[in-house]
Design a protein around this motif. Sequence first.
Motif, PDB file in Angstrom:
ATOM      1  N   GLY A 262     -25.976   3.950  34.399  1.00  0.00           N
ATOM      2  CA  GLY A 262     -27.226   4.698  34.390  1.00  0.00           C
ATOM      3  C   GLY A 262     -28.135   4.303  35.542  1.00  0.00           C
ATOM      4  N   ARG A 263     -29.353   4.834  35.540  1.00  0.00           N
ATOM      5  CA  ARG A 263     -30.224   4.758  36.718  1.00  0.00           C
ATOM      6  C   ARG A 263     -30.529   3.344  37.188  1.00  0.00           C
ATOM      7  NH1 ARG A 263     -32.738   8.747  33.893  1.00  0.00           N
ATOM      8  NH2 ARG A 263     -34.312   7.294  33.140  1.00  0.00           N
ATOM      9  N   ASP A 567     -29.218   8.425  29.915  1.00  0.00           N
ATOM     10  CA  ASP A 567     -30.174   8.844  30.934  1.00  0.00           C
ATOM     11  C   ASP A 567     -30.793  10.181  30.547  1.00  0.00           C
ATOM     12  OD1 ASP A 567     -29.938   6.681  32.531  1.00  0.00           O
ATOM     13  OD2 ASP A 567     -28.833   7.657  34.137  1.00  0.00           O
TER      14      ASP A 567
END
Length: 568
Positions: A262-263, A567
């Motif tokens: 994820g980010r 996300d």
Amino acid sequence: MTERTVADALAEGLNRHGVTDVFGQSLPSALFLATPKAGIRQIAYRTENAGGAMADGYARVSGRIGVVAAQNGPAATLLVPPLAEAMKASVPVLALVQDVPRGNRDRNAFQEFDHPSLFSSCTKWVRSLDDPARVDDYLDMALTVACSGRPGPVALLLPRDVLTLPAPTREHLPKRRAQLGHFPLDRTAPPRTDLRRAAELIARARNPVLVAGGGVHLSGASEAVAALQEVANLPVGTTTMGKGAVDESHPLSIGIVSNYMGRTSASHHLQGMLDEADVVVFVGSRTNENGTNAWRAFPPGAAFVQIDTDSAEIGRTYEVQVRLPGDARDTCAALLTELEGLDLSARRAARGHLEASIAEARARHREAVAELVTADQAPIRPERVAVEVDKILEAHSPDAVAVADASYSTIWMGNYLRARKPGQRFLSPRGLAGLGWGVPLALGAQAASPGTAVVALVGDGGFGHVWSELETAVRERLPVVVVLLDNGILGFQKHVEMVQFGDHTSATDFASVDHTAVARACGAEAVTVCDPAELGSILTMAITSDRPWLVEVRCDPEARPPITGWDD
């Protein structure tokens, strides 16, 4: 008893195979009365669940079979979870299980159970030592099965009456010299024609990627993979179990490829490199769900090359263009030889762009997590805790073994603790990902490598399974440092329920527990950290103390790791 017994012969056989430690309580008593005479140390666990995980961690770090012993019935049933983990994670463990006397079978003897059926799904091999003359036969068979091919656990049942019978006289038997307690026991390599095909695919590829799994560590293949990375100018990612296969600071290392990209993950900004891959080389990877982000991490049009000691794993989830069944170390070395005979100018030409892309992705990651890893808030962000642990290990114990429990702890370790040389060890229970196995894995690792610092990153949910093993750490002088991320909840469970249902069950919230009181009651050193400014000094004190420690950190219950599917 003055006469040499079957238990004596079994202990001598274990010694011949290089076994120096057995995890067990008092049973089988005859065996544990014999092992000291053979120079074998008994490391007494508190629960069989934990004992099996200790044997697993011991094997992963030592490169030798882990041995755990237990009595029949309820104790044997508690061995099933750790043996199942070892089975899925390909770790050789020998379970020595006391059974009822032969004459009492099928009469509802005390704690009698159908052990062959019990262990059939979680071991490679189950046998009963019924004939005193065949002690060495069955022991050698057990270790051969455990340590050859795809390694895994085996179970040898020991009827109580057999252990106390006279052992066969040595003069009537040929002297056994085989030493079978190490792994891989047999190293194989695929045909050269297939190696050549794989090398040509890599040499011609525009965007190749190599993914190193846990089999790289099991084979001792890290140096060979690192050589492939350098010579063929290959971007190399790892699975969670493969973490440490390569130096993560190497300009061509892309970090962990998984379901947590994820980010704010270390490899988030390199997903594009995976999306564009035209050749993917798997080394010692099961290509499982989490390690491939539910099989979406790689483009379906890529050409796949798979190296695995277990032929059945090759092509299991991706159609493979080149099958390379064989030992990871020797196969990678042979592949390197083939590559060195080819024109690699295109790979060399691509290196500058690859390094720049990876460096940019790392910079973007640092920017994305800058506030998290320096946050002065209380409760403390787990990202900051993990980064502080990483700093202390780099400064004071660069050869340390890092261990994480299942669930969030594994993800914090994967993203924020760094491998700085090929072959560095990061252990986590990823075969079945059972909660609570981080601490016993760490104790097994410490027993296998007494002079090495071992740090376990665990959550309070998992730690609640194994509080009692702190007493084991103290009694057995295993100076593991447990860093407890105490957020008062079952974090993964609570958060996944919120993501999926918008609500959570009542079981995900805990009552307040003074974990340091538990640790001190066991004789361990313990402290609670509420101020992030204290983390560095306390972790340094614990990691350099050579004593069992619990560092309980009050953590933010809202902190979520970068699971890809979460996300927004």
